[in-house]
Design an enzyme around this catalytic site. Sequence first.
Site, PDB file in Angstrom:
ATOM      1  CG  HIS A 185      -2.021   0.926   1.347  1.00  0.00           C
ATOM      2  ND1 HIS A 185      -1.763   2.394   1.698  1.00  0.00           N
ATOM      3  CD2 HIS A 185      -3.207   0.849   0.941  1.00  0.00           C
ATOM      4  CE1 HIS A 185      -2.959   2.699   1.740  1.00  0.00           C
ATOM      5  NE2 HIS A 185      -3.902   2.094   1.094  1.00  0.00           N
ATOM      6  CG  ASP A 262      -0.418  -2.810   5.737  1.00  0.00           C
ATOM      7  OD1 ASP A 262      -1.275  -2.890   6.469  1.00  0.00           O
ATOM      8  OD2 ASP A 262      -0.278  -2.018   4.619  1.00  0.00           O
ATOM      9  CD  GLN A 265      -7.462  -4.961   3.395  1.00  0.00           C
ATOM     10  OE1 GLN A 265      -8.618  -5.603   3.880  1.00  0.00           O
ATOM     11  NE2 GLN A 265      -7.669  -3.611   3.274  1.00  0.00           N
ATOM     12  CE  LYS A 288      -8.466  -0.882   4.911  1.00  0.00           C
ATOM     13  NZ  LYS A 288      -8.195   0.567   5.045  1.00  0.00           N
ATOM     14  CB  CYS A 431      -3.868   3.159  -1.696  1.00  0.00           C
ATOM     15  SG  CYS A 431      -4.854   4.658  -1.326  1.00  0.00           S
TER      16      CYS A 431
END
Length: 476
Positions: A185, A262, A265, A288, A431
């Site tokens: 990202h 990261d 997700q 999220k 992104c």
Amino acid sequence: MMEGMVLKLPYFHFQFQFQFINPNRCISSSPFLRFRNRRFSSPFSVSASASTAKEPDDFHINSLSLGHTTRPDFPILHQDVNGSKLVYLDNAATSQKPIAVLKALQNYYEAYNSNVHRGIHSLSAKATDEYERARKKVASFINAGEAKEIVFTRNATEAINLVAYSWGLANLKSEDEIILTVAEHHSAIVPWQLVAERTGAVLKFVNLGENDVPNLKELKEMFSTKTKLVVTHHVSNVLASVHPIEEIVGLAHRFGAKVLVDACQSVPHMVVDVQAIGADFLVASSHKMCGPTGIGFLYGKIDLLSAMPPFLGGGEMISDVFLDHSTFAQPPSRFEAGTPAIGEAIGLGAAIDYLSGIGMQKIHSYEEELANYLYENLRVVPNIRIYGPAPTAHVQRAALCSFNIGDIHPTDIATFLDQQHGVAIRSGHHCAQPLHRALGVSSSARVSLYLYNTKEDVDYFIQALNDTVSFFNSFK
């Protein structure tokens, strides 16, 4: 290159008579939905015998999917958009919020709104307790060693920037190497570009390999004594691929490098155990994972956080302030300058309670089933290219698919689905421009699912997508 065709389509208002069987399922008086002169089967239709033989109380709770049982908790899902029932499939961008989270926010502002850590009166004490309780909930949710390893930030982007400017500027020097992948990202790339400009560090990118996923063999070969940091996603927001984080962390540590994960997700969708992973830093966003916007968190090993200088200066992050210098608080306060997002942190805590009440393994198992169902139904759409690996017994996909269909621009697909069918998906580069360039395209359409979605949502989306493709192909 595909060019977008922005259409102002006529508005059609569909009127149906629905017989509700349960809060999550309805029956149309007609087995077909009509759009212009087209017909396609309604995903909500059932046989006449089914509509008359069953009363609401006859549906056993165990026969319903997780999506059906959780949908009543999300008020926003029960509305019409552009004359059609809303089908929300943009969860990789942001999730919807359950009633429990909305009530937690409302209760804070109605009952004990006050600044934290700064007052001895009852409202301030309660606000402080709830704010710090939320920190403990986050720590427990990802199995951090202690609550002070959790730093609240505005979002995951700020959390990465915190590491970049605090740890990065203090520890990186000329010719030190940072390994990333082309699938990251922008939030995981740009901060390190800025740090590299100031320190002389070198960014090295892992390219895509087989099945459109980062080449793990190439990553392993990049490691050297110059490697100081690995920045990588856990789950790709475009490819739906799941990175072998524990293997990557183990390899990085053998070379003395740190790892920043990261997890935006992954944390909302599966069990994430930071101690088992072994990551040095991990970031995620509240919005999220059913929580409010405006807050995220950084997990950092306490020895690393304790050695890092402040990221921002101001109130709350100090120990003592003199005219010629200041001393600073211990983590996490050192990195939380000023009045924090108190209500949002409390809302995040409520979201964690909600997800934990269901069980993250249960959510993950259900989404894995949805992911396979989505992929198998989407891959048969003519001229489609789905990015990322195909699901197999050994290859897991997240519950999202990014795709292109022939020369139809993704934005045209998303616009038509929204205006004519009430289906919300995302289009653009998500992104991730370097990744799209590596895939040979400038953008893609993306459909992404969450725990409150159902197979009926997928069915409706596929039917609407086929109708969309037929519409645009009719101009050829």
